[in-house]
Design an enzyme around this catalytic site. Sequence first.
Site, PDB file in Angstrom:
ATOM      1  N   CYS A  95       0.871  -1.239   0.085  1.00 18.98           N
ATOM      2  CA  CYS A  95       0.080   0.051   0.012  1.00 18.98           C
ATOM      3  C   CYS A  95       0.714   1.149   0.043  1.00 18.98           C
ATOM      4  CB  CYS A  95      -0.738   0.050   1.192  1.00 18.98           C
ATOM      5  SG  CYS A  95      -2.044  -1.343   1.234  1.00 18.98           S
ATOM      6  N   HIS A 122      -3.510   6.934   2.377  1.00 15.03           N
ATOM      7  CA  HIS A 122      -4.014   5.745   1.906  1.00 15.03           C
ATOM      8  C   HIS A 122      -5.286   5.267   2.532  1.00 15.03           C
ATOM      9  CE1 HIS A 122      -4.122   1.839   0.718  1.00 15.03           C
ATOM     10  NE2 HIS A 122      -3.708   1.212   2.003  1.00 15.03           N
ATOM     11  N   ASN A 168      -9.904  -0.685  -0.126  1.00 15.66           N
ATOM     12  CA  ASN A 168      -8.454  -0.409  -0.175  1.00 15.66           C
ATOM     13  C   ASN A 168      -7.950  -1.254  -1.338  1.00 15.66           C
ATOM     14  OD1 ASN A 168      -5.757  -0.778   0.443  1.00 15.66           O
ATOM     15  ND2 ASN A 168      -5.866  -1.694   2.288  1.00 15.66           N
TER      16      ASN A 168
END
Length: 325
Positions: A112, A252, A282
């Site tokens: 990520c 994020h 996500n």
Amino acid sequence: MRSRILGTGAYLPERVLTNFDLEKMVDTSNEWIIERTGIHERRIADQAEVTSDLAHEASVKALEMAGLEPHDIDLIVLATVSGDMPLPSTACILQDKLGAKRAAAFDINAACSGFIYALSVADAFIRSGTYRNILVVGAEILSRFTDWKDRTTCVLLGDGAGAVVLSPSDNDSGVISVRLYADGSLWDLLHIPAGGSKLPASEQTLRERMHYIKMRGNETFKVAVRTLQSLVEETLKDNGIKPSELSLLIPHQANRRIITATAERLGIPLDRVMLNLQKYGNTSAASIPIALDEALREGRIKQGDYILLEAFGGGLTWGSALIRW
Ligand code: ACO
């Protein structure tokens, strides 16, 4: 010489998978997912789409905004953990799809945090004068690495891509500072056990569902909250910027609770925090460039604004990028 973002682009697959759809697949509920994560729905790539296709769509839009052609690109840095195949890099396949024949190309794997890592590499190449125009991409089809029987991960993830074009700045706008960190001792909090040299694909790895993302969510959550709060605080302090001077925090998009904890600790009101995880979940390395593109196209970023990007993910890895627009 600073580098600055000349153009951004994003692509989200059309198919929407809602929390109500997931209720029919695993033992979960719309209420649980919203309360614990903030996610309402996510996008899932069509069977015919591969990660480089998503990256291509986002890159074309970023090039268009930058006013550049594919042959103007000197380098493609693509962050992903769900590339088209183990070999070659997805960046090379993207180079071919774009017809960016002059560009060198490679992938970055920092989960990520991948987009921040990729941006830092591109920024260094521009500062050193090695390259002028660099395409930085985050692209993921996590749905192909998601265990749709594992309620602890399948409710979190989504597919998408975002891209930016980075070029030299001729004034004081641009990337001010990038910070990268890793703690490899915590690699097993978030990983895909099989498919690499440790456990090559076999009947056993398939049977034991070892080609899917495994996450110890609660432990990851605690490290993420602690780490991101100090990361954001230090980045601003070291660059002499007060939280009140920050126009937009673009985190994020993993979990709304992680994001609000960071913002609250610094006293940054939520109207100065970019949140779109309710729509996309996500999307790992793609989440920051997608959120940046959305914020820009919604008119939430103006010239002279201070923008802070921050991410945390598998590795473990984390990092931040402070930008003057
Ligand atoms: N639906 C219903 N119940 C669930 C679900 C679900 N989808 N998932 C887990 N539960 C249950 C658990 O089994 C547990 O039940 P128990 O108490 O009976 O054992 C209970 O809910 C609580 O589980 P926790 O894991 O403690 O829940 P938590 O509040 O930590 O939320 C979550 C879980 C959302 C995964 C959170 O921990 C999180 O967001 N973690 C961080 C994710 C992250 O930032 N990852 C890094 C980036 S991702 C990347 O790099 C690809």
